[in-house]
Design a protein around this motif. Structure first.
Motif, PDB file in Angstrom:
ATOM      1  N   ASN A 144      53.872  56.729 -11.115  1.00  0.00           N
ATOM      2  CA  ASN A 144      54.837  57.887 -10.956  1.00  0.00           C
ATOM      3  C   ASN A 144      55.508  57.960  -9.631  1.00  0.00           C
ATOM      4  OD1 ASN A 144      54.562  58.363 -13.602  1.00  0.00           O
ATOM      5  ND2 ASN A 144      52.909  60.060 -13.099  1.00  0.00           N
ATOM      6  N   LYS A 145      54.838  57.936  -8.667  1.00  0.00           N
ATOM      7  CA  LYS A 145      55.222  58.052  -7.191  1.00  0.00           C
ATOM      8  C   LYS A 145      56.130  56.730  -7.104  1.00  0.00           C
ATOM      9  CE  LYS A 145      53.533  58.030  -2.509  1.00  0.00           C
ATOM     10  NZ  LYS A 145      52.636  58.027  -1.571  1.00  0.00           N
ATOM     11  N   ALA A 146      55.911  55.756  -7.394  1.00  0.00           N
ATOM     12  CA  ALA A 146      56.774  54.441  -7.105  1.00  0.00           C
ATOM     13  C   ALA A 146      58.043  54.725  -7.790  1.00  0.00           C
ATOM     14  CB  ALA A 146      56.027  53.218  -7.780  1.00  0.00           C
ATOM     15  N   LEU A 147      58.035  55.323  -9.181  1.00  0.00           N
ATOM     16  CA  LEU A 147      59.281  55.413  -9.922  1.00  0.00           C
ATOM     17  C   LEU A 147      60.411  56.471  -8.992  1.00  0.00           C
ATOM     18  CD1 LEU A 147      60.945  55.756 -12.631  1.00  0.00           C
ATOM     19  CD2 LEU A 147      59.561  57.800 -13.008  1.00  0.00           C
ATOM     20  N   VAL A 148      59.641  57.638  -8.549  1.00  0.00           N
ATOM     21  CA  VAL A 148      60.291  58.638  -8.093  1.00  0.00           C
ATOM     22  C   VAL A 148      60.909  58.057  -6.558  1.00  0.00           C
ATOM     23  CG1 VAL A 148      60.345  60.943  -6.744  1.00  0.00           C
ATOM     24  CG2 VAL A 148      59.209  60.547  -9.195  1.00  0.00           C
ATOM     25  N   LEU A 149      60.218  57.532  -6.041  1.00  0.00           N
ATOM     26  CA  LEU A 149      60.578  56.797  -4.501  1.00  0.00           C
ATOM     27  C   LEU A 149      61.695  55.839  -4.882  1.00  0.00           C
ATOM     28  CD1 LEU A 149      57.191  56.416  -2.742  1.00  0.00           C
ATOM     29  CD2 LEU A 149      59.169  58.035  -2.272  1.00  0.00           C
ATOM     30  N   ASP A 150      61.560  55.058  -5.893  1.00  0.00           N
ATOM     31  CA  ASP A 150      62.665  53.970  -6.203  1.00  0.00           C
ATOM     32  C   ASP A 150      64.035  54.838  -6.656  1.00  0.00           C
ATOM     33  OD1 ASP A 150      63.591  51.484  -6.481  1.00  0.00           O
ATOM     34  OD2 ASP A 150      63.252  51.385  -8.448  1.00  0.00           O
ATOM     35  N   PHE A 151      63.961  55.916  -7.412  1.00  0.00           N
ATOM     36  CA  PHE A 151      64.875  56.735  -7.797  1.00  0.00           C
ATOM     37  C   PHE A 151      65.524  57.464  -6.590  1.00  0.00           C
ATOM     38  CE2 PHE A 151      66.425  61.119  -8.586  1.00  0.00           C
ATOM     39  CZ  PHE A 151      67.614  60.797  -9.378  1.00  0.00           C
ATOM     40  N   VAL A 152      64.883  58.074  -5.573  1.00  0.00           N
ATOM     41  CA  VAL A 152      65.568  58.582  -4.320  1.00  0.00           C
ATOM     42  C   VAL A 152      66.150  57.462  -3.701  1.00  0.00           C
ATOM     43  CG1 VAL A 152      64.859  59.605  -2.259  1.00  0.00           C
ATOM     44  CG2 VAL A 152      63.887  60.301  -4.304  1.00  0.00           C
ATOM     45  N   ARG A 153      65.469  56.408  -3.340  1.00  0.00           N
ATOM     46  CA  ARG A 153      66.268  55.490  -2.624  1.00  0.00           C
ATOM     47  C   ARG A 153      67.309  54.803  -3.250  1.00  0.00           C
ATOM     48  NH1 ARG A 153      61.648  50.925  -1.217  1.00  0.00           N
ATOM     49  NH2 ARG A 153      61.667  51.197  -3.365  1.00  0.00           N
ATOM     50  N   THR A 154      67.340  54.694  -4.569  1.00  0.00           N
ATOM     51  CA  THR A 154      68.354  53.633  -5.039  1.00  0.00           C
ATOM     52  C   THR A 154      69.578  54.615  -5.688  1.00  0.00           C
ATOM     53  OG1 THR A 154      66.852  52.194  -5.978  1.00  0.00           O
ATOM     54  CG2 THR A 154      68.803  52.278  -7.115  1.00  0.00           C
ATOM     55  N   TYR A 262      63.665  73.481   7.682  1.00  0.00           N
ATOM     56  CA  TYR A 262      63.323  72.158   7.447  1.00  0.00           C
ATOM     57  C   TYR A 262      62.949  71.491   8.942  1.00  0.00           C
ATOM     58  CZ  TYR A 262      63.359  67.057   7.415  1.00  0.00           C
ATOM     59  OH  TYR A 262      62.997  65.614   7.512  1.00  0.00           O
ATOM     60  N   GLY A 263      61.851  70.747   9.067  1.00  0.00           N
ATOM     61  CA  GLY A 263      61.409  70.157  10.263  1.00  0.00           C
ATOM     62  C   GLY A 263      61.067  68.768   9.947  1.00  0.00           C
ATOM     63  N   PRO A 264      61.418  67.946  10.954  1.00  0.00           N
ATOM     64  CA  PRO A 264      60.901  66.308  10.829  1.00  0.00           C
ATOM     65  C   PRO A 264      59.457  66.323  10.610  1.00  0.00           C
ATOM     66  CG  PRO A 264      62.203  66.440  12.439  1.00  0.00           C
ATOM     67  CD  PRO A 264      61.847  68.211  12.200  1.00  0.00           C
ATOM     68  N   ALA A 265      59.280  65.482   9.442  1.00  0.00           N
ATOM     69  CA  ALA A 265      57.679  65.110   9.056  1.00  0.00           C
ATOM     70  C   ALA A 265      57.092  64.114  10.199  1.00  0.00           C
ATOM     71  CB  ALA A 265      57.820  64.204   7.837  1.00  0.00           C
ATOM     72  N   PRO A 266      55.930  64.230  10.224  1.00  0.00           N
ATOM     73  CA  PRO A 266      55.331  63.401  11.263  1.00  0.00           C
ATOM     74  C   PRO A 266      55.424  62.012  11.080  1.00  0.00           C
ATOM     75  CG  PRO A 266      53.548  64.429   9.895  1.00  0.00           C
ATOM     76  CD  PRO A 266      54.812  65.033   9.492  1.00  0.00           C
ATOM     77  N   LEU A 267      55.796  61.559   9.825  1.00  0.00           N
ATOM     78  CA  LEU A 267      55.683  60.202   9.408  1.00  0.00           C
ATOM     79  C   LEU A 267      56.679  59.857   8.490  1.00  0.00           C
ATOM     80  CD1 LEU A 267      54.125  59.868   6.770  1.00  0.00           C
ATOM     81  CD2 LEU A 267      52.185  60.010   8.084  1.00  0.00           C
ATOM     82  N   GLU A 268      57.341  58.855   8.095  1.00  0.00           N
ATOM     83  CA  GLU A 268      58.018  58.689   6.993  1.00  0.00           C
ATOM     84  C   GLU A 268      57.347  57.634   5.880  1.00  0.00           C
ATOM     85  OE1 GLU A 268      61.938  57.224   9.266  1.00  0.00           O
ATOM     86  OE2 GLU A 268      62.097  57.226   7.100  1.00  0.00           O
ATOM     87  N   ARG A 269      57.562  57.864   4.687  1.00  0.00           N
ATOM     88  CA  ARG A 269      56.651  57.103   3.483  1.00  0.00           C
ATOM     89  C   ARG A 269      57.870  56.442   2.867  1.00  0.00           C
ATOM     90  NH1 ARG A 269      51.661  60.611   1.392  1.00  0.00           N
ATOM     91  NH2 ARG A 269      50.561  60.581   3.395  1.00  0.00           N
ATOM     92  N   HIS A 270      57.798  55.149   2.641  1.00  0.00           N
ATOM     93  CA  HIS A 270      58.842  54.641   1.690  1.00  0.00           C
ATOM     94  C   HIS A 270      58.117  54.106   0.571  1.00  0.00           C
ATOM     95  CE1 HIS A 270      61.601  54.331   4.969  1.00  0.00           C
ATOM     96  NE2 HIS A 270      60.776  53.977   5.889  1.00  0.00           N
ATOM     97  N   PHE A 271      58.842  54.305  -0.452  1.00  0.00           N
ATOM     98  CA  PHE A 271      58.282  53.837  -1.743  1.00  0.00           C
ATOM     99  C   PHE A 271      58.324  52.262  -1.741  1.00  0.00           C
ATOM    100  CE2 PHE A 271      61.583  56.959  -1.644  1.00  0.00           C
ATOM    101  CZ  PHE A 271      61.043  58.346  -1.753  1.00  0.00           C
TER     102      PHE A 271
END
Length: 282
Positions: A144-154, A262-271
């Motif tokens: 499910n995480k992979a699906l949403v991350l791909d959706f957000v990116r694409t 909003y404040g920048p997250a301490p890291l980025e996560r790419h799907f």
């Protein structure tokens, strides 16, 4: 996914909610956060003492807190809440997304996005907080995480709107207070009048079972914005609850706070499924 770690983290969240938001006990809250507690809400300074003082203000305002959804992974907690009697936010009643990073068994860092709680339904009869809440399909969390991350990116970041239907149910549920259910309405929402909604960068993704949460930054027209989205995935299709607010750094003067933080997250996560989207903008 470490289920024991998630259970422990959600237990921490429950104790914190009780201490800070139900009992309004600043000293009990202090024991659950780090001394250096990092705060990205621009009207609250960092540090444990500043949070204790905030709890005193909330107690004076007779705050009423209710949690509607709570998800976690090994490092983060995400909560979807309704809060009453909080004029400090610029509104009497609000709906919030709150995100905490956990370190050493305590809450170490906090981000939030806040919007006014409206006492009405949207054109499809949904409120900002109703809808499906049960956590199911633990074994599908990573898919499910992979699906949403791909959706957000694409779709959202790259702007490939022709692929909406690859991810989103045609009957997607919508909690945006100005929108109706359905895929076409969501696509149309990415333009508000003459202003386009642009997702530019993904900062954080947290998933548990059938819910996936993301923090992104972007813009509406020429105004920098943050986007907090909680999406529910069901049978390879997804639904999303979201809040949007102006991007504000912790150094920004505490003005016009009502639209969110909003404040920048301490890291980025790419799907893989599709998305049923639930969202709210006022």
């Amino acid at each position: 996914m470490n289920s024991k770690s998630i259970t422990k983290n959600k237990g921490l969240a429950g104790r914190f909610f009780k201490a800070a938001f139900l009992d309004c006990d600043g000293e009990a809250s202090r024991k659950l956060i780090t001394d250096e507690y990092i705060q990205h809400n621009p009207i609250v300074p960092s540090g444990a003492q500043a949070f204790v003082e905030l709890v005193s203000v909330l107690k004076e305002q007779d705050m009423r807190f209710s949690n509607h959804r709570l998800i976690a992974d090994e490092k983060y907690i995400v909560s979807h809440n309704a809060v009453e009697n909080v004029p400090i936010t610029g509104f009497q009643n609000v709906v919030t997304f709150d995100v905490w990073r956990i370190e050493g068994g305590k809450l170490a860092e906090h981000w939030d996005n806040v919007t006014e709680h409206l006492a009405r339904t949207n054109p499809s009869g949904h409120t900002q907080t109703d809808g499906f809440k049960d956590l199911v399909d633990l074994d599908k969390t990573e898919a499910n995480k992979a699906l949403v991350l791909d959706f957000v990116r694409t779709v959202l970041i790259e702007g490939t709107h022709s692929r909406f239907a690859d991810y989103v149910s045609p009957d997607v549920y919508q909690h945006n207070m100005k929108m109706t259910d359905g895929l076409d309405a969501w696509k149309a929402s990415l333009t508000i009048g003459a202003e386009n909604i642009s997702y530019d960068k993904l900062h954080l993704c947290v998933a548990e079972c059938n819910f996936v949460f993301t923090i992104s930054e972007g813009s509406i027209g020429d105004k920098a914005m943050s986007f907090y989205d909680l999406l529910r995935v069901d049978d390879s299709e997804t639904s999303n609850l979201s809040a949007v607010g102006p991007v504000r750094s912790s150094e920004t003067a505490p003005v016009e706070i009502a639209d969110g933080f909003y404040g920048p997250a301490p890291l980025e996560r790419h799907f893989d499924g599709k998305v049923y989207w639930l969202a709210y903008w006022n």
